[in-house]
Design a protein around this motif. Structure first.
Motif, PDB file in Angstrom:
ATOM      1  N   ILE A  68     -50.144  51.568  11.929  1.00  0.00           N
ATOM      2  CA  ILE A  68     -50.318  52.282  13.079  1.00  0.00           C
ATOM      3  C   ILE A  68     -49.759  52.794  13.689  1.00  0.00           C
ATOM      4  N   PRO A  69     -50.753  54.597  13.770  1.00  0.00           N
ATOM      5  CA  PRO A  69     -50.031  55.539  13.754  1.00  0.00           C
ATOM      6  C   PRO A  69     -49.705  56.471  14.139  1.00  0.00           C
ATOM      7  N   LEU A  70     -49.005  57.746  14.306  1.00  0.00           N
ATOM      8  CA  LEU A  70     -47.201  58.019  15.456  1.00  0.00           C
ATOM      9  C   LEU A  70     -48.372  58.373  16.642  1.00  0.00           C
ATOM     10  N   LYS A  71     -49.549  58.954  16.321  1.00  0.00           N
ATOM     11  CA  LYS A  71     -50.379  59.352  17.541  1.00  0.00           C
ATOM     12  C   LYS A  71     -50.550  57.888  18.528  1.00  0.00           C
ATOM     13  N   THR A  72     -50.408  56.449  18.403  1.00  0.00           N
ATOM     14  CA  THR A  72     -50.388  55.512  19.218  1.00  0.00           C
ATOM     15  C   THR A  72     -49.021  54.989  20.334  1.00  0.00           C
ATOM     16  N   LEU A  73     -48.298  55.096  19.180  1.00  0.00           N
ATOM     17  CA  LEU A  73     -47.134  55.351  19.865  1.00  0.00           C
ATOM     18  C   LEU A  73     -46.767  56.567  20.456  1.00  0.00           C
ATOM     19  N   ILE A  74     -46.924  57.807  20.492  1.00  0.00           N
ATOM     20  CA  ILE A  74     -46.960  58.848  21.904  1.00  0.00           C
ATOM     21  C   ILE A  74     -47.661  58.919  22.711  1.00  0.00           C
ATOM     22  N   LYS A  75     -48.805  58.532  22.396  1.00  0.00           N
ATOM     23  CA  LYS A  75     -49.788  57.655  23.819  1.00  0.00           C
ATOM     24  C   LYS A  75     -48.424  57.298  24.851  1.00  0.00           C
ATOM     25  N   VAL A  76     -48.499  55.597  24.130  1.00  0.00           N
ATOM     26  CA  VAL A  76     -47.030  54.705  25.144  1.00  0.00           C
ATOM     27  C   VAL A  76     -46.239  55.332  25.208  1.00  0.00           C
ATOM     28  N   VAL A  77     -45.726  55.667  24.582  1.00  0.00           N
ATOM     29  CA  VAL A  77     -44.390  56.500  25.731  1.00  0.00           C
ATOM     30  C   VAL A  77     -44.467  57.644  26.380  1.00  0.00           C
ATOM     31  N   LYS A  78     -45.404  58.367  26.520  1.00  0.00           N
ATOM     32  CA  LYS A  78     -46.095  58.683  27.722  1.00  0.00           C
ATOM     33  C   LYS A  78     -46.443  58.437  29.249  1.00  0.00           C
ATOM     34  N   THR A  79     -46.620  56.719  29.012  1.00  0.00           N
ATOM     35  CA  THR A  79     -46.384  56.253  29.771  1.00  0.00           C
ATOM     36  C   THR A  79     -45.192  56.097  30.641  1.00  0.00           C
TER      37      THR A  79
ATOM     38  N   LEU B 137     -38.038  62.900  15.775  1.00  0.00           N
ATOM     39  CA  LEU B 137     -37.562  61.854  15.448  1.00  0.00           C
ATOM     40  C   LEU B 137     -37.952  61.046  14.592  1.00  0.00           C
ATOM     41  N   GLY B 138     -38.688  60.821  14.940  1.00  0.00           N
ATOM     42  CA  GLY B 138     -40.115  59.108  13.210  1.00  0.00           C
ATOM     43  C   GLY B 138     -39.153  57.573  14.355  1.00  0.00           C
ATOM     44  N   LYS B 139     -39.962  56.556  13.813  1.00  0.00           N
ATOM     45  CA  LYS B 139     -40.511  55.238  14.281  1.00  0.00           C
ATOM     46  C   LYS B 139     -39.145  54.932  14.951  1.00  0.00           C
ATOM     47  N   ASN B 140     -38.790  55.083  13.926  1.00  0.00           N
ATOM     48  CA  ASN B 140     -36.999  54.010  13.742  1.00  0.00           C
ATOM     49  C   ASN B 140     -36.165  54.699  15.040  1.00  0.00           C
ATOM     50  N   SER B 141     -35.854  55.734  14.859  1.00  0.00           N
ATOM     51  CA  SER B 141     -35.164  56.505  15.894  1.00  0.00           C
ATOM     52  C   SER B 141     -35.430  55.865  17.635  1.00  0.00           C
ATOM     53  N   ILE B 142     -37.406  56.057  17.331  1.00  0.00           N
ATOM     54  CA  ILE B 142     -38.018  56.023  18.880  1.00  0.00           C
ATOM     55  C   ILE B 142     -37.168  54.675  19.432  1.00  0.00           C
ATOM     56  N   LYS B 143     -37.533  53.443  18.503  1.00  0.00           N
ATOM     57  CA  LYS B 143     -36.967  52.263  18.863  1.00  0.00           C
ATOM     58  C   LYS B 143     -36.264  51.944  19.172  1.00  0.00           C
ATOM     59  N   ALA B 144     -35.154  52.761  18.333  1.00  0.00           N
ATOM     60  CA  ALA B 144     -33.313  52.579  18.709  1.00  0.00           C
ATOM     61  C   ALA B 144     -32.571  53.082  19.782  1.00  0.00           C
ATOM     62  N   LEU B 145     -34.179  54.086  20.667  1.00  0.00           N
ATOM     63  CA  LEU B 145     -33.562  54.846  21.560  1.00  0.00           C
ATOM     64  C   LEU B 145     -34.300  53.817  22.724  1.00  0.00           C
ATOM     65  N   THR B 146     -35.469  53.053  22.832  1.00  0.00           N
ATOM     66  CA  THR B 146     -35.717  52.540  23.362  1.00  0.00           C
ATOM     67  C   THR B 146     -34.757  51.247  23.397  1.00  0.00           C
ATOM     68  N   LEU B 147     -34.631  51.207  23.015  1.00  0.00           N
ATOM     69  CA  LEU B 147     -33.587  49.395  22.449  1.00  0.00           C
ATOM     70  C   LEU B 147     -32.078  49.552  23.686  1.00  0.00           C
TER      71      LEU B 147
ATOM     72  N   ILE C 144     -45.063  48.356  17.576  1.00  0.00           N
ATOM     73  CA  ILE C 144     -46.037  49.750  16.969  1.00  0.00           C
ATOM     74  C   ILE C 144     -44.780  50.349  15.400  1.00  0.00           C
ATOM     75  N   CYS C 145     -43.718  50.426  16.204  1.00  0.00           N
ATOM     76  CA  CYS C 145     -42.947  51.296  15.180  1.00  0.00           C
ATOM     77  C   CYS C 145     -42.197  50.332  14.221  1.00  0.00           C
ATOM     78  N   ASP C 146     -42.624  48.871  14.118  1.00  0.00           N
ATOM     79  CA  ASP C 146     -42.460  47.149  13.212  1.00  0.00           C
ATOM     80  C   ASP C 146     -43.656  47.776  12.746  1.00  0.00           C
ATOM     81  N   ASP C 147     -45.214  48.032  12.930  1.00  0.00           N
ATOM     82  CA  ASP C 147     -46.337  48.388  12.044  1.00  0.00           C
ATOM     83  C   ASP C 147     -46.742  49.513  11.287  1.00  0.00           C
ATOM     84  N   GLU C 148     -46.413  49.580  10.122  1.00  0.00           N
ATOM     85  CA  GLU C 148     -46.291  50.730   9.305  1.00  0.00           C
ATOM     86  C   GLU C 148     -48.097  51.283   9.740  1.00  0.00           C
TER      87      GLU C 148
END
Length: 531
Positions: free
Chosen positions: A293-304, A336-346, A287-291
């Motif tokens: 895909i909206p942020l709401k999709t990322l939010i939904k996945v993180v919540k899991t 935080l935005g997509k880049n920071s979320i991806k970095a924190l996930t990794l 999701i973070c790599d695909d510009e």
């Protein structure tokens, strides 16, 4: 000094005096292949004995210099590498200093003059560094493209940067071409035939680096390429600057000017030890790599993932991001935005490797994690005053720059060089110890790992050039300099520098970084409680 000690002291002086000419002779033959090993062993034994006796008589400068010579000679003895002129010259200077001390010792003096600054300088043990730009000029590239007009245009570009460029327009003759010629890098722009190209190359030359080019790169494509061990992917229409940066990256990982202990295959094997990624992590990365895909999709996945959600919310509410309290994960991810979320996930992937083997660095897992979070804290505090827009990239580079330390530490233990590494760290610092024992550094290995994890090219390059930021591609030089500054102030051992060292002042002035802003940020991070 008692009479019996005076007698031993005089014997030590006489020993040194009688051995000076022998030491010089052994230095003079260091570069003769048939005599190198014998000369190194003789010199090593000599300085090992000097070190012990100097310690007994508390000849501190002599002891410290003898220790440094012993470590360097031991490294040369273990790695069997060519002895550069710089080390030969340095050893002659060591002998000259010993002669000076010898004159002082004749007066029964144990308070010797200090080691000259020139002898304290770091001696490079690796082979002469060849820049990626210079190395590219020695390589032969095969470019595959059905579009002959495009291939002609790219051929003109390649001729300027590599030694030789070959071109074929059909995958059918690839097998024969690989048998006839030796290629260093394959670049395939064959649309649906890219996968066939990869399979043929892997069969003929399994370790051959491949750059694939597609009109569109989606999550499915990325996963398919990763399974085929292809991490270098570019999107049409072609941008020469992007291709050039990709080639530089491959040159660093595959064609180093030294024989890397940590090579491309080692990194690939290391990454495979933490695969497969969880579904949540894989989805977040995609999701973070695909510009699109909206942020709401990322939010939904993180919540899991409750644990990851808590960490993201905690970070977003830290003093680094301001005083407004965020109560929902939606607000935190938006901040935080997509880049920071991806970095924190990794960043959380290091938990999959525990217990971490970090003994060569004399640090704990907690210190390893704290280094990453402290670097992130400093970067956010400092660069928020310079450019908010760049923080989405620099937050990731600050957070992930030490991930390569895990692999380097593992290889040092595997190579049974822990004791040598620790002694070098104590005497000369971590960067020098890494360069000497494994011929690479943590930022370089980190960048190669992150390249496999498909982080943006800017993040990979900024980390890769943190040791030598002014060699970075023009468009990211200032960001690489910023990363270099943060890494220097917060080294891998976690000991935060209390003030900005002189070595950073010139480069800060060159790139218009104001010292007072950095100092204020540096003073404030000690008050932050990290995740």
């Amino acid at each position: 000094m008692q009479d019996f000690e005076l007698e031993i002291y005089q014997m030590f002086i006489d020993q040194i005096e009688s051995e000076v000419s022998t030491i010089k002779y052994n230095i003079s033959i260091l570069q003769k292949k048939d005599k190198t090993d014998e000369a190194i062993n003789t010199l090593f034994r000599t300085f090992h004995n000097y070190k012990a006796t100097a310690a007994y008589f508390h000849l501190t400068p002599f002891f410290n210099l003898a220790l440094k010579v012993e470590i360097i000679l031991n490294s040369l003895r273990e790695t069997h590498q060519f002895i550069p002129n710089s080390i030969v010259i340095w050893l002659y200077q060591v002998v000259a200093q010993i002669v000076i001390w010898l004159k002082e010792m004749y007066q029964n003096n144990t308070l010797l003059s200090p080691i000259p600054k020139s002898l304290k300088s770091k001696i490079k043990l690796s082979k002469p560094y060849i820049t990626p730009k210079e190395k590219l000029k020695t390589l032969h590239i095969l470019y595959l493209d059905k579009n002959k007009k495009r291939a002609k245009k790219m051929g003109s570009f390649f001729k300027k940067i590599v030694k030789k460029i070959s071109y074929i327009s059909t995958v059918e003759i690839l097998d024969i071409s690989l048998q006839i010629d030796k290629y260093d890098i394959i670049i395939t722009n064959m649309e649906e035939d890219n996968y066939l190209t990869i399979d043929i190359c892997r069969k003929k030359q399994p370790t051959l680096p491949i750059i694939t080019i597609f009109d569109k790169i989606d999550a499915k494509t990325s996963i398919a390429l990763l399974k085929k061990s292809v991490s270098h992917v570019i999107r049409n229409p072609l941008d020469p600057k992007i291709i050039y940066n990709e080639l530089r990256l491959i040159t660093n990982s595959h064609f180093s000017s030294v024989n890397l202990i940590i090579d491309n295959d080692t990194i690939k094997e290391f990454i495979q030890t933490i695969e497969p990624l969880s579904n949540t992590v894989s989805q977040i990365i995609q999701i973070c790599d695909d510009e699109d895909i909206p942020l709401k999709t990322l939010i939904k996945v993180v919540k899991t993932d409750p644990l990851l959600s808590a960490k993201i919310l905690n970070l977003a509410n830290s003093p680094l991001y301001g005083s407004i309290v965020l109560r929902t994960i939606d607000q935190a991810i938006t901040r935080l935005g997509k880049n920071s979320i991806k970095a924190l996930t990794l960043k959380n992937l290091d938990t999959m490797l525990k217990p971490l083997e970090l003994s060569p660095y004399n640090i704990t897992e907690n210190t390893f994690s704290k280094v990453a979070m402290t670097r992130l804290a400093l970067m956010l505090k400092w660069y928020a005053k310079i450019s908010i827009s760049d923080l989405s990239i620099l937050s990731s580079t600050a957070l992930l720059g030490n991930i390569g330390q895990i692999l380097i530490s593992k290889e040092i233990v595997h190579q049974k060089q822990s004791d040598l590494f620790k002694s070098m760290v104590d005497s000369f610092g971590i960067k020098y110890a890494e360069e000497t024992t494994v011929f690479t550094t943590t930022p370089i290995v980190s960048s190669q790992i992150l390249n496999y994890w498909k982080l943006s090219r800017a993040i990979v390059n900024i980390i890769m050039y943190s040791d030598n930021p002014e060699e970075a591609p023009q468009e990211i030089i200032k960001l690489a300099v910023a990363n270099h500054i943060v890494y220097t102030l917060i080294p891998l051992n976690g000991e935060i520098l209390k003030e900005v060292p002189n070595e950073l002042l010139d480069i800060m002035e060159k790139y218009n970084f104001q010292l007072n802003i950095l100092e204020k940020a540096l003073n404030s991070i000690n008050e932050i409680k990290f995740i």
